[in-house]
Design an enzyme around this catalytic site. Sequence first.
Site, short mmCIF file in Angstrom:
data_model
loop_
_atom_site.label_atom_id
_atom_site.label_comp_id
_atom_site.label_asym_id
_atom_site.label_seq_id
_atom_site.Cartn_x
_atom_site.Cartn_y
_atom_site.Cartn_z
CG MET A 69 -1.79 -1.15 1.13
SD MET A 69 -3.34 -0.36 0.60
CE MET A 69 -4.52 -2.01 0.50
CB VAL A 94 9.52 0.33 2.03
CG1 VAL A 94 10.40 0.22 3.21
CG2 VAL A 94 8.06 -0.40 2.39
CE LYS A 128 3.69 -0.06 3.30
NZ LYS A 128 3.10 -1.40 3.43
CG ASP A 145 0.26 -9.60 2.23
OD1 ASP A 145 0.03 -10.50 1.83
OD2 ASP A 145 0.67 -8.36 1.61
#
Length: 817
Positions: free
Chosen positions: A1, A4, A24, A119
Amino acid sequence: MGTVYLGRGRPGVTGYAGRLVAVKVIRPDLARVPEFRARFRREADIARRVARFCTAEVLDVVDPPGGLPYLVTEYIDGLTLAQSVAAEGPLRSADLERLAVSVAAALTSIHGAGLVHRDLKPSNVLLSSLGPRVIDFGIARALDAQTMLSQEIQRVGTPAFMAPEQANGEPVSAAADVFAWGGLVTYAGTGSFPFGDGPTPVQLYRVVHREPLLDGLDPALRPIVEEAMRKDPAARPTAQELFLRLVGMGPSTHPDPDVTRVIRSGAPMLAPPQRVGAEGNGSPPGAEPGVRPRPADPARPGTSPDHAADHAAGEAAQGGRGGPAARADLGAAGAWPPPADRDQTPPAAGPGHHARAVGDPERGGPDAGPAGVGAAGDLAAPSRRRGRWDRRRIALLAAPILAVLLIAALMPLALTTGGGQRPSREETAARVALAAEAVRNSDADLAARLSLAAYRISPVREARAALRTSFAAATASVLTGHTASALGVGISPNGRLLASAGADNLVQLWDISDRTHPVKLSTLNRHTSWVLDAAFSPDGRTLATVSYDRSAILWDISDPRHPAELAVILGHNGWVLDAAFSPDGRTLATSGYDNTARLWDVTDRRHPTALSVLDRHTSWVNEVAFSPDGHLLATASADRTARLWDITDPRRPRPLAAITAHTDYVWAVAFSPDGRRLATGAYDGTARIWDITDPSRPAATASFPADEKWVFDLAFSPDGRTLATAGWDTTVHLWDVSGTGRPASVGTISGHGDWIQALAWTPDGNGIATASDDYTVRISRIDDASLIAAACADPSKQIDDAEWQRHIADVPYQPVC
């Protein structure tokens, strides 16, 4: 999303000044949604309560009004589980149990803090020096309410590790993480995804409707994994129950006492309160941060530079290939990241390419950071990665120098003792053969002369290997009938016939009784697409051919000048790639692009009947092989596995074991003549040998590089003492597999101008037939007599007295021919 970055906190920043950190940055499209920004901040704050022993510590949460929200976390140096398995294969039993315990402990703490990961996958587990860490959890994606946004991205996750409810887009709870834990442990223990490879829709279908493939998983863990991967979320154990079950298995897991105490309490371990910079104004200044995205293929390992490196690619911004790389100094107010309405993220390197920091020692250039950025070194490459690169660079620079020194040393020193006790003839022969290999690339003729001299001094293993490498190509008979790539080759049991298959849709039959003068007997032109293989029956009277036209054809070759079609076998839903007869000739095995192997009763050659379908592979099955006693079948697949099947009852084949050590397509399988070993070859460039005395538990006995890139075929010699491998590098490699441990090279066979697609030994073990993309089939001799005859037919390959005295002083000169 998001994307990084790796950065270092500026001096004076509370909590992480001078520390390497991971940053991030949330995607602009998500940052525009007020609900998301509010939830992001709330759940990031909750994440600070997760025990730091099991994840990356959250150091700062920044949500600037005019920019993109971002998160600052602890930097963790280490390979991801995905990279580790790709590089070194599945984890050993004790290591696997430790991983299972550590991840279960991490999930217990995460769930206790009110978060769901959503995830969990191998690239989100870092194998740090202090133990496994679960990263990238439930921050940018922790959505519990059934809102427009949560409906939009409810299915966030990786298909191979999704729970069924997640794949269906249904509400996700902590039970989905438990399901993913089972898939992760399966991958770590077998090297294969729990539902195989394939397109996302295929994987999602399997997740919902199929049971996971757990073949090869440690028997102690398998029952626990089966419970964790139940389709019904309510039937799965909680993470805490997983942990307690695991630590009850025995002492091999060695759980940390503090971790156990926290888990048994059922409460999250709270991190101490921290003040890490001022809220809302901790944006790094306007530097362009360096990014290292995830490699495009998890089978291509690399060192992870930050705790979410494997998550960055695919989520990274569209900066493109080779985007700029610079530092991100954290802690000063500013307008970075850019405002959300710009609808872009900072530039990033393209997938599979590593952007490096300006001033990074890996680049060798000076610090060139923008004005206002901290001192050089604020963004440093990880020490492990830098050290590894420094060693690699030194090795690369030193290699040519060492090679020259080696050759210079070997010529005067390896051939003579320089005084002292006179060596034996065997020792001298071995040293001369070693010298031949040292000069082969620079002076092939001298290498050939030294090889022949070494053999004449004493036919030790090294001398015979050098002789093969020098002269096998000169013994070859070349069959030139195909007008496209030669893809398959087979030799009849009596050694008199050879069948070659090609991309010209043809099969050719050759009389090779006189191997120096092969004679083409007939051409089979029934197939309508590429022919991949041709297999002889044990009695030599029937030939089976397979093709991209989805058929296998049986031929009566009792009169090889006039072959007659017996039957066309249809059944595969895709290309048919390989065929093999059982030792008794009553069963035919075929493999195909439909991910199956199939067994056929061919007792009546004109009326074959289907016996069974072997369908455990999750990608195409490239090769099949029967054991010498006919009770086992081995299959090789592009799903990176080989499998062993009990086919004692061919109508009811029983899966015995999955071999999961290879990191790319498994292309070839072969049984040893005594049936006690299995060899596998793969696109990872390696060949591996397995002890299959107990076929349900194959034990690795050797793994070695067998090709520069891809191994296409391999076969044991009739006496089982030599393994031949061939593939991408256009060369047949011969290996001594008569002993234990890593096989020694016993020569190579060159001569082809393109990839070698297939090989077959002659029944007497004196020759090898090879089929190549250069359109030819070659039959090369490797017996000593043929090699000596080829050497002595060329005077330029015979060492004379003067050259002998110059290079070999330990043994008096003797004529070599």
